[in-house]
Design an enzyme around this catalytic site. Structure first.
Site: not given
Length: 365
Positions: A205-207, A283
């Protein structure tokens, strides 16, 4: 011989550009230069991929680094404009939808250099996503649009892009995936974590929409800690995401709950984890595509996706943070497998070479 610049900026760009580089090189018709904008500057998120994907070192690194969207886009725009004036190409190929994609397309267009957009036409129809703005603007500037799927072609036609500018070539990221699949299997990266194939979950997850909203991030952490009680959870953590977790002490809570936070993995190591996973929570755009071809269940923590074909034909399912665990439990041991989208067959880069030849771009010294 025509000169082509191929832009790379972030991790997914490498997997998209590598097969294109290889196919164009093999054609013998072009002088190629790899341009690295430096948007990802961490070794494990950028240069580690050069050797794995057999890419040459870039002829320039613009060293854009991090920062706000405006600062990052401006840094690439200024840096690439200067390089274009030193090494003027006949065509610029920009992949994906990151800030560097738009900046390089804009710099080239203003200097009257044609732009080809790799992965054109993808739409989430969510203008709160910076990537959606980058996609739309890049497509408005491009002279050639290489789409990965029919829905992307339809999006462009609805927006008034001329049919003759569009070619559906398939998915270059899948070219890389299928080429390296034996290496993923052989790596057996799950063994490094002491888990068995098919009995763990991978998280990535990085957004900002997930990491920068405290309530949303806490809800994600709650879900993963709860899941970790019944299944091993492995999270190769983006530096930016790790900083967000550490800010509120979520990293300690995750580790105490059995979630294994680790550094970002190189391409082969990470994809080996994905190949062997029971499911992936993500994501990322590209991972939605990769899991679809691999037949690995994918839970995408987003309200929408620019890759709807991964839901209609693949293994992808959109979930909200509070629904992650329920969606995982709902898999109920469902078998792997999905319908692979048309043209996701490992030959997208070859179709790009053919398309350029049909457009009259092929030349010899």
């Amino acid at each position: 011989m025509k000169r082509i610049h191929l832009m790379v900026a972030t991790r997914p760009n490498y997997m998209k550009i590598a097969p294109v580089w290889s196919a164009l090189s093999a054609s013998g018709s072009y002088e190629l230069e790899l341009v690295h904008t430096g948007q990802h500057y961490d070794h494990l998120l950028s240069s580690a991929f050069w050797d794995e994907l057999k890419l040459p070192r870039p002829v320039v690194n613009l060293r854009a680094g991090s920062g706000s969207h405006a600062r990052q886009t401006a840094a690439v725009l200024i840096g690439y404009e200067a390089f274009l004036q030193e090494s003027r190409p006949d065509l610029v190929i920009v992949p994906g939808d990151v800030n560097s994609t738009l900046a390089c397309a804009l710099a080239a267009s203003k200097l009257h250099v044609p732009v080809a957009h790799l992965e054109a036409g993808l739409r989430s129809f969510d203008d709160t996503m910076p990537e959606e703005i980058n996609r739309r603007l890049t497509d408005s500037l491009a002279s050639i649009h290489w789409t990965p799927s029919p829905d992307a072609t339809d999006n462009l036609l609805r927006e008034g892009i001329a049919q003759e500018k569009i070619t559906c070539v398939g998915n270059c990221m899948i070219d890389s995936l299928l080429s390296f699949l034996p290496s993923f299997e052989a790596a057996k990266q799950w063994e490094a974590f002491g888990v068995k194939r098919g009995e763990y979950v991978v998280v990535t997850l990085h957004r900002p929409s997930n990491t920068d909203i405290p309530q949303r991030l806490e809800s994600i952490v709650n879900a993963l800690v709860s899941m970790g009680k019944s299944v091993p959870v492995i999270w190769p953590c983006h530096p930016r995401t790790l900083a967000a977790l550490e800010k509120d002490g979520h990293d300690s809570r995750l580790r105490a709950g059995g979630v294994r936070l680790c550094d970002p993995a190189p391409y082969i190591g990470f994809m080996s984890l994905v190949v062997g996973a029971r499911a992936v929570v993500t994501d990322s755009g590209g991972i939605q595509e990769e899991t679809t071809v691999l037949g690995v269940p994918c839970l995408t923590v987003r309200p929408n996706t620019e890759r709807p074909i991964t839901c209609s034909e693949g293994t992808n399912r959109l979930v909200e943070p509070q629904g992650i665990e329920e969606a995982f439990l709902g898999l109920n041991g469902a078998g792997r497998g999905s319908a692979r989208p048309k043209l996701w067959d490992g030959r997208a880069a070859l179709r790009i070479v053919e398309d350029l030849a049909e457009r009259g771009w092929a030349s010899h010294a």
